[in-house]
Motif scaffolding. Structure first.
Motif, PDB file in Angstrom:
ATOM      1  N   SER A 175       1.081   5.883  -0.109  1.00 19.25           N
ATOM      2  CA  SER A 175       0.912   6.635   0.370  1.00 19.25           C
ATOM      3  C   SER A 175       1.939   8.127   0.536  1.00 19.25           C
ATOM      4  CB  SER A 175       0.027   6.697   1.992  1.00 19.25           C
ATOM      5  OG  SER A 175       1.383   6.315   2.808  1.00 19.25           O
ATOM      6  N   GLU A 176       1.094   9.182   0.859  1.00 21.12           N
ATOM      7  CA  GLU A 176       1.985   9.987   0.769  1.00 21.12           C
ATOM      8  C   GLU A 176       3.109  10.136   2.684  1.00 21.12           C
ATOM      9  OE1 GLU A 176      -1.831  11.375   3.131  1.00 21.12           O
ATOM     10  OE2 GLU A 176      -0.847  10.278   0.997  1.00 21.12           O
ATOM     11  N   TYR A 180       5.515  11.640  -4.418  1.00 21.95           N
ATOM     12  CA  TYR A 180       3.926  10.906  -4.495  1.00 21.95           C
ATOM     13  C   TYR A 180       2.342  11.497  -5.231  1.00 21.95           C
ATOM     14  CZ  TYR A 180      -0.003   7.903  -2.596  1.00 21.95           C
ATOM     15  OH  TYR A 180      -1.267   7.552  -3.105  1.00 21.95           O
ATOM     16  N   ARG A 193      -3.049  -0.153  -3.734  1.00 19.46           N
ATOM     17  CA  ARG A 193      -2.824  -1.427  -3.524  1.00 19.46           C
ATOM     18  C   ARG A 193      -2.707  -2.145  -4.666  1.00 19.46           C
ATOM     19  NH1 ARG A 193      -6.025  -3.892  -0.624  1.00 19.46           N
ATOM     20  NH2 ARG A 193      -4.955  -4.411   1.392  1.00 19.46           N
ATOM     21  N   ARG A 211      -5.020   5.511  -2.238  1.00 17.64           N
ATOM     22  CA  ARG A 211      -3.801   4.867  -1.025  1.00 17.64           C
ATOM     23  C   ARG A 211      -3.524   3.652  -2.605  1.00 17.64           C
ATOM     24  NH1 ARG A 211      -2.934   5.037   4.897  1.00 17.64           N
ATOM     25  NH2 ARG A 211      -2.934   7.454   4.977  1.00 17.64           N
ATOM     26  N   GLU A 234       0.810  -1.043   0.220  1.00 12.76           N
ATOM     27  CA  GLU A 234      -0.083  -0.095   0.144  1.00 12.76           C
ATOM     28  C   GLU A 234       0.524   1.560   0.043  1.00 12.76           C
ATOM     29  OE1 GLU A 234      -2.357   2.012   3.560  1.00 12.76           O
ATOM     30  OE2 GLU A 234      -3.440   0.643   2.580  1.00 12.76           O
TER      31      GLU A 234
END
Length: 303
Positions: free
Chosen positions: A43-44, A73, A80, A78, A41
């Protein structure tokens, strides 16, 4: 695919890391069998890799963005994706040279939704790899870890001692009972097989091994040996060499959380990541968490 094609591709994530071996160590910690799938996963805040088995054991590797020397990013939400953990680790190993601080660049997604990895040490020579990803077949189970009460039930033990204790308690197919007692403050690991084997950690007797202890009432839960062993079986040597501690917490219903810290500092600074004030830089640490469900739903013993 040429490296120029990789550069021209627009990706949700572009990041660079200057210690490949540190990432290999962190990911290998949660690789408890040969063929293993993982969910990644993005994310930022960084990258999280999740591995689980039969709804009873789950592990997470947290790679915070501060760990990378470059982290760009641009995704919405998010993303995945699933991949083979073994293939990912083996691929990263090809970029790792003992005693050399290798720098790699990771991009996702490629033109065909691949995970793209390439060396970033030289403009003249470029080694790159593509790992096929897939849509995760299942959603990771919600471990729903909650405190067992107002006072946390937790203890911190030297990682090397924890691994040795679990290795010594080997009873294939059996369970290991973990008992916490406030008086005297102690942790007991008890294996039951053809006989009984018990290992005690006394808090006040040996604080060099049992570093911290929090418990206000006696509690006891049993866990499958194979799942408990998975939490330490592939602990990297860097963790024991750094003399680190592992924290174990028992939550509501007996859910066991095991936490390790793996250094991802550059090889040249692997023993210099503590500043003059004795503060260890958190940005050079990968956080590993295991969640193990108890064999029995409720086996609590109160004083």
């Amino acid at each position: 695919m040429s490296s120029s094609a990789i550069e021209a591709d627009t990706s949700d994530l572009v990041c660079q890391l200057d210690n490949v071996q540190g990432i290999v160590d962190a990911l290998s910690t949660v690789r408890w069998k040969r063929h293993q799938d993982a969910v990644v996963e993005l994310s930022e805040h960084g990258i999280v890799l999740i591995v689980e088995e039969t709804g009873c054991l789950q592990a997470k590797v947290y790679l915070q963005k501060e760990l990378f020397i470059r982290y760009e990013y641009t995704a919405q939400g998010r993303p995945r994706f699933g991949l083979s953990l073994g293939l990912f680790v083996d691929c990263l190993n090809t970029f790792s040279v003992p005693g050399h601080s290798s720098t790699i660049e990771i991009r996702y997604p490629g033109p065909d939704m691949q995970l793209l990895i390439k060396s970033a040490d030289s403009l003249d020579d470029c080694i790159y790899a593509e790992i096929r990803t897939r849509i995760p077949e299942t959603i990771s189970w919600d471990y729903n870890f909650e405190p067992a009460g107002s006072t946390p039930l937790s203890f911190t033990v030297k990682s090397a001692a924890l691994k040795e204790a679990i290795d010594d308690l080997e009873w294939p197919g059996s369970c290991i009972q973990i008992i916490l007692k406030p008086v005297p403050p102690s942790v007991t690991f008890r294996g039951e097989g053809h006989g009984d084997l018990q290992i005690d950690f006394m808090y006040y007797a040996n604080t060099d091994l049992l570093i911290a202890f929090h418990c206000d009432h006696q509690v006891s839960y049993r866990y499958k040996y194979k799942f408990l062993r998975a939490t330490t079986s592939n602990m990297p040597s860097s963790v024991t060499k750094d003399n680190r501690g592992s924290k174990l917490t028992i939550g509501r219903g007996g859910m066991l959380k095991v936490q390790h810290l793996v250094s991802v500092a550059r090889p040249s600074t692997s023993h210099q990541h503590i500043d003059s004030a004795g503060y260890q830089q958190p940005s050079r640490i990968a956080y590993i968490e295991f969640f193990v469900k108890p064999e029995e739903d409720e086996d609590t013993v109160n004083d």
